[in-house]
Design a protein around this motif. Structure first.
Motif, PDB file in Angstrom:
ATOM      1  N   PHE A   1       0.831  -1.204   0.000  1.00  0.00           N
ATOM      2  CA  PHE A   1       0.000   0.000   0.000  1.00  0.00           C
ATOM      3  C   PHE A   1       0.868   1.258   0.000  1.00  0.00           C
ATOM      4  O   PHE A   1       0.505   2.274  -0.610  1.00  0.00           O
ATOM      5  N   ALA A   2       2.006   1.201   0.675  1.00  0.00           N
ATOM      6  CA  ALA A   2       2.923   2.351   0.653  1.00  0.00           C
ATOM      7  C   ALA A   2       3.378   2.632  -0.777  1.00  0.00           C
ATOM      8  O   ALA A   2       3.409   3.782  -1.222  1.00  0.00           O
ATOM      9  N   ALA A   3       3.724   1.576  -1.509  1.00  0.00           N
ATOM     10  CA  ALA A   3       4.129   1.740  -2.906  1.00  0.00           C
ATOM     11  C   ALA A   3       2.995   2.307  -3.740  1.00  0.00           C
ATOM     12  O   ALA A   3       3.198   3.197  -4.579  1.00  0.00           O
ATOM     13  N   PHE A   4       1.767   1.835  -3.511  1.00  0.00           N
ATOM     14  CA  PHE A   4       0.615   2.315  -4.273  1.00  0.00           C
ATOM     15  C   PHE A   4       0.319   3.785  -3.971  1.00  0.00           C
ATOM     16  O   PHE A   4      -0.119   4.531  -4.851  1.00  0.00           O
ATOM     17  N   ILE A   5       0.553   4.213  -2.731  1.00  0.00           N
ATOM     18  CA  ILE A   5       0.418   5.634  -2.402  1.00  0.00           C
ATOM     19  C   ILE A   5       1.455   6.440  -3.185  1.00  0.00           C
ATOM     20  O   ILE A   5       1.159   7.509  -3.726  1.00  0.00           O
ATOM     21  N   GLY A   6       2.676   5.899  -3.264  1.00  0.00           N
ATOM     22  CA  GLY A   6       3.715   6.567  -4.039  1.00  0.00           C
ATOM     23  C   GLY A   6       3.311   6.755  -5.479  1.00  0.00           C
ATOM     24  O   GLY A   6       3.487   7.841  -6.063  1.00  0.00           O
ATOM     25  N   PHE A   7       2.742   5.713  -6.084  1.00  0.00           N
ATOM     26  CA  PHE A   7       2.328   5.768  -7.488  1.00  0.00           C
ATOM     27  C   PHE A   7       1.117   6.687  -7.698  1.00  0.00           C
ATOM     28  O   PHE A   7       1.067   7.446  -8.659  1.00  0.00           O
ATOM     29  N   ASN A   8       0.123   6.565  -6.832  1.00  0.00           N
ATOM     30  CA  ASN A   8      -1.192   7.148  -7.082  1.00  0.00           C
ATOM     31  C   ASN A   8      -1.441   8.497  -6.434  1.00  0.00           C
ATOM     32  O   ASN A   8      -2.367   9.205  -6.841  1.00  0.00           O
ATOM     33  N   VAL A   9      -0.667   8.846  -5.422  1.00  0.00           N
ATOM     34  CA  VAL A   9      -0.886  10.112  -4.717  1.00  0.00           C
ATOM     35  C   VAL A   9       0.364  10.992  -4.771  1.00  0.00           C
ATOM     36  O   VAL A   9       0.338  12.097  -5.317  1.00  0.00           O
ATOM     37  N   SER A  10       1.451  10.474  -4.210  1.00  0.00           N
ATOM     38  CA  SER A  10       2.688  11.267  -4.104  1.00  0.00           C
ATOM     39  C   SER A  10       3.192  11.715  -5.464  1.00  0.00           C
ATOM     40  O   SER A  10       3.560  12.888  -5.658  1.00  0.00           O
ATOM     41  N   HIS A  11       3.238  10.789  -6.406  1.00  0.00           N
ATOM     42  CA  HIS A  11       3.832  11.058  -7.714  1.00  0.00           C
ATOM     43  C   HIS A  11       3.126  12.213  -8.426  1.00  0.00           C
ATOM     44  O   HIS A  11       3.772  13.142  -8.929  1.00  0.00           O
ATOM     45  N   ASP A  12       1.800  12.178  -8.455  1.00  0.00           N
ATOM     46  CA  ASP A  12       1.054  13.261  -9.091  1.00  0.00           C
ATOM     47  C   ASP A  12       1.229  14.570  -8.329  1.00  0.00           C
ATOM     48  O   ASP A  12       1.370  15.636  -8.939  1.00  0.00           O
ATOM     49  N   GLY A  13       1.208  14.493  -7.006  1.00  0.00           N
ATOM     50  CA  GLY A  13       1.387  15.706  -6.217  1.00  0.00           C
ATOM     51  C   GLY A  13       2.730  16.351  -6.448  1.00  0.00           C
ATOM     52  O   GLY A  13       2.840  17.579  -6.592  1.00  0.00           O
ATOM     53  N   LEU A  14       3.782  15.548  -6.511  1.00  0.00           N
ATOM     54  CA  LEU A  14       5.135  16.078  -6.692  1.00  0.00           C
ATOM     55  C   LEU A  14       5.351  16.642  -8.091  1.00  0.00           C
ATOM     56  O   LEU A  14       6.200  17.504  -8.291  1.00  0.00           O
TER      57      LEU A  14
END
Length: 378
Positions: free
Chosen positions: A78-91
């Protein structure tokens, strides 16, 4: 001081201007924002709430050892999926038109134990500009000396087996991120050829404070509240990051290190003799483009071509603009690299690693003996 690398559009290609105009027209005609829609917000909420829920289940101390271990592994995923789906777009600034929303989404990267400021330098600035260029894009330097992705790098005996050990090596990526990589990158004077010698004072504080908070919530607090020995806690922590690292490593590598992707070398003047957008088409590949499962979990990173051309567009829109990008690429005679499934991309990555782990075969030169005989005097 080294000369900055430049992209020289010697053929004055109109590809990027054309595809950008067509994509802009699509959003205008459909009256759509290029940022997050309702489906994107729902997906982001699912992964964030799921992450918090799983973490809470672990800290509840209501489960046996094997269940706790399984929860730790799912938490890492789930941490990886947050990276892909939330963090990446935000950054990338693509989650919202509001900078504070992007900042909040990008800060979810702290949940992975990673530093968003360092990521924006290594990924947004360096990787997205100098994709797959040895000596510039450090994302292709997985484990310098151990893994060979640069065709010009010295071939060593152990590289012959790299297609067997590299993929398991990805499972260590997250642990490296948490304990080593962010510190090394932050204090490195150059990342590739990017000057990295100066940072705002606030980022020094954020780096160390955020790491300390992460260590507390994932090592100290569980040790205090759970009925676990120290070594059982360490095993769970490591396996959580093994799952996280394997998911992160595979998804990112399948986009740039598969058969057909190029690893271009600058010319004698230190330049790449092609337009930046064409360079992206030569160095980037999609995988499982028609899979709704891949699109949901990978945060659009299975459509890296669209992402590299339009990083400021939220990934939820990539399936809609993919047809525009693909048809325009074909119109201009450019490659549009795709592996139809995750498995085929993984096999292609495996084959590329095997190929780069072996010397380039030398083709025998065939001599035309008939013509040679005519040249020999009697």
């Amino acid at each position: 001081m080294s000369t900055p690398l430049k992209f020289k559009d010697k053929n004055r290609s109109q590809f990027f201007a054309t595809v950008r105009k067509r994509v802009d027209t699509y959003f205008t005609e459909e009256a759509l924002s290029p940022h997050a829609n309702g489906a994107m917000w729902t997906k982001a909420s699912f992964f964030l709430v799921g992450y918090a829920f799983i973490y809470g289940l672990i800290l509840s101390n209501q489960f046996g050892l094997w269940t706790m271990l399984g929860l730790a592994i799912v938490l890492g995923m789930f941490a990886a999926f947050i990276g892909f789906n939330v963090s990446h777009d935000g950054l990338h600034g693509s989650f919202s038109s509001r900078s504070w929303v992007n900042r909040m989404a990008g800060n979810s990267f702290y949940l992975l134990g990673a530093n968003p400021y360092v990521w924006k330098i290594t990924h947004n600035i360096v990787h997205h500009t100098y994709t797959n260029i040895p000596g510039h894009d450090e994302d292709i330097e997985i484990a310098p000396g151990l893994v060979r992705l640069d065709p010009d790098e010295k071939l060593r005996p152990w590289h012959r087996y790299q297609h067997w050990y590299t993929i398991p090596l990805y499972s260590l990526a997250s642990l490296s991120w948490v304990f080593r990589k962010d510190y090394v990158k932050f204090f490195k004077s150059k990342i590739g050829h990017h000057d990295n010698s100066s940072h705002p004072r606030s980022e020094y504080v954020k780096l160390f404070v955020s790491k300390a908070i992460y260590y507390f919530f994932f090592l100290v607090l569980p040790f205090l509240v759970l009925d676990l020995t120290w070594w059982q806690l360490v095993v769970g922590f490591v396996l959580m990051h093994v799952a996280e690292g394997l998911v992160l490593g595979l998804v990112f590598q399948l986009a740039h290190a598969v058969e057909g992707t190029a690893f271009p070398t600058p010319d004698e003047q230190g330049d790449i003799q092609e337009a930046w957008a064409i360079h992206q088409m030569n160095t980037t590949a999609n995988f499982a483009p028609d899979s709704s499962v891949a699109a949901f979990f990978c945060g659009g990173l299975n459509r890296q071509i669209e992402h590299h051309l339009f990083p400021r567009i939220c990934h939820i829109h990539y399936p809609a603009i993919a047809g525009i990008v693909k048809s325009t690429a074909h119109e201009f005679g450019l490659p549009y690299l795709e592996n139809r499934s995750f498995t085929s991309a993984l096999v292609s990555h495996f084959r590329l690693l095997r190929k780069l782990g072996r010397p380039v075969p030398i083709k025998p030169v065939r001599t035309n003996t008939r013509n040679l005989a005519r040249q020999v005097p009697a």
